[in-house]
Enzyme design. Structure first.
Site, PDB file in Angstrom:
ATOM      1  N   CYS A 161       4.014  -2.679  -8.366  1.00 47.41           N
ATOM      2  CA  CYS A 161       2.697  -2.230  -7.899  1.00 47.41           C
ATOM      3  C   CYS A 161       2.822  -0.998  -6.981  1.00 47.41           C
ATOM      4  CB  CYS A 161       1.940  -3.386  -7.272  1.00 47.41           C
ATOM      5  SG  CYS A 161       0.181  -3.084  -7.274  1.00 47.41           S
TER       6      CYS A 161
ATOM      7  N   GLU B 188       0.875  -1.186   0.000  1.00 43.15           N
ATOM      8  CA  GLU B 188       0.000   0.000   0.000  1.00 43.15           C
ATOM      9  C   GLU B 188       0.905   1.227   0.000  1.00 43.15           C
ATOM     10  OE1 GLU B 188      -2.559   2.603  -0.292  1.00 43.15           O
ATOM     11  OE2 GLU B 188      -3.316   0.536  -0.368  1.00 43.15           O
TER      12      GLU B 188
ATOM     13  N   GLU C 213       6.400 -11.217  -8.009  1.00 44.96           N
ATOM     14  CA  GLU C 213       6.771 -11.954  -6.781  1.00 44.96           C
ATOM     15  C   GLU C 213       5.619 -12.834  -6.278  1.00 44.96           C
ATOM     16  OE1 GLU C 213       5.901  -8.852  -6.915  1.00 44.96           O
ATOM     17  OE2 GLU C 213       5.106  -8.078  -5.026  1.00 44.96           O
TER      18      GLU C 213
ATOM     19  N   HIS D 148       2.566  -8.033  -9.956  1.00 47.38           N
ATOM     20  CA  HIS D 148       3.413  -8.624  -8.909  1.00 47.38           C
ATOM     21  C   HIS D 148       4.127  -9.875  -9.417  1.00 47.38           C
ATOM     22  CE1 HIS D 148       1.638  -6.540  -5.321  1.00 47.38           C
ATOM     23  NE2 HIS D 148       0.598  -6.436  -6.123  1.00 47.38           N
TER      24      HIS D 148
HETATM   25  N1  GLN Z   1      -3.455   0.158  -4.581  1.00 44.29           N
HETATM   26  C1  GLN Z   1      -2.231   0.037  -3.861  1.00 44.29           C
HETATM   27  C2  GLN Z   1      -1.617   1.404  -3.588  1.00 44.29           C
HETATM   28  O1  GLN Z   1      -2.101   2.390  -3.952  1.00 44.29           O
HETATM   29  C3  GLN Z   1      -1.226  -0.824  -4.590  1.00 44.29           C
HETATM   30  C4  GLN Z   1      -1.671  -2.252  -4.552  1.00 44.29           C
HETATM   31  C5  GLN Z   1      -0.585  -3.255  -4.601  1.00 44.29           C
HETATM   32  O2  GLN Z   1       0.605  -2.972  -4.391  1.00 44.29           O
HETATM   33  N2  GLN Z   1      -0.991  -4.463  -4.843  1.00 44.29           N
HETATM   34  O3  GLN Z   1      -0.590   1.476  -2.998  1.00 44.29           O
END
Ligand code: GLN
Length: 255
Positions: A95, A64, A232, A230
């Site tokens: 991500c 996040e 990973e 991802h």
């Molecule tokens: N939506 C997340 C964010 O804003 C990212 C999601 C993720 O890393 N799977 O950080």
């Protein structure tokens, strides 16, 4: 007697899927020992300025991005991260990590900070509700040899919504952002570093939204790699091996 060269590959461990990255890299080293025997490669969790200063390369995991930014501020790691980015060492963000590496961010939260390693604008949570999270097999053989069928996992993923030109990274816009009291439509990185390599689009998903737009989900700018998905979580180490060989070891060979 030959001495092996030590390379420290760090994974930012403030939050998110850092353990998975570490496992994937360790698996590569275990199963390809002969290939890497001239190096002593250490995969390590990064939480402090001292950890970061030892690193030759850094991976920023998914998780996040708002929380990651908040923890980096609280633990005084933001400035050291700006310095690391400015050193030009190899970086990879997946991500939330891609969000953290961008120079501009849409759909960010008030006070969210980004590192400015990639001259791109990223939009958080860019897939509609239906496509919020999904998995699909993609052909990456145009940049990873023979990688024609790679399982990608997208979880509330960002996309790259703009490749920025030099004039987009104007410092007066950064100053304006600092003074603003309301949540800005676009958050700009306060890091003054400017990556001068060209931004390469490595992969776009074709016609995925209602308007048949292509969505950019993987980019490279010199030593910096960013992916919306991802690798990973794919149970496939080829993406990690490509990063290790093509970014980390090539950079070590030239420095
Ligand atoms: N939506 C997340 C964010 O804003 C990212 C999601 C993720 O890393 N799977 O950080």
């Amino acid at each position: 007697m030959t001495t092996s060269k030590t390379i420290i590959l760090g994974v930012l461990a403030l939050q998110g899927a850092f353990q998975e990255h570490i496992e994937y890299f360790n698996k590569i080293l275990e199963t390809n020992q002969d290939e890497y025997n001239e190096y002593n490669i250490e995969i390590t969790e990064i939480r402090t300025k001292d950890d970061l200063e030892r690193c030759d390369s850094l991976v920023i995991p998914g998780g996040e991005s708002t929380t990651m930014s908040w923890i980096a501020i609280r633990t005084h790691l933001l400035e050291p991260l700006y310095d690391f980015v400015s050193s030009g060492k190899p970086l990879w963000g997946t991500c939330a990590g891609l969000i953290f590496l961008a120079k501009e961010l849409k759909n960010g939260k008030m006070h969210q900070k980004i590192l400015g390693a990639l001259n791109i604008q990223v939009t958080r949570n860019a897939f509609g509700r239906q496509l919020d999270s999904f998995s699909t097999h993609l052909d990456f053989s145009s940049f990873i040899p023979n990688c024609t069928d790679f399982q990608t996992v997208f979880i509330r993923a960002p996309v790259v919504t703009k490749i920025l030109s030099v004039s987009d990274s104007d410092t007066s816009k950064q100053e304006e952002a600092k003074r603003s009291l309301s949540p800005p439509e676009i958050i700009r990185s306060l890091n003054t570093y400017n990556n001068t390599a060209p931004v390469e689009v490595l992969y776009s998903l074709k016609n995925v939204d209602h308007h048949n737009h292509d969505l950019i989900v993987a980019v490279r700018q010199g030593n910096v790699l960013g992916t919306s998905f991802h690798p990973e979580l794919a149970d496939d180490y080829r993406f990690h091996k490509w990063f290790l060989d093509e970014f980390v070891l090539k950079n070590v060979a030239t420095t």
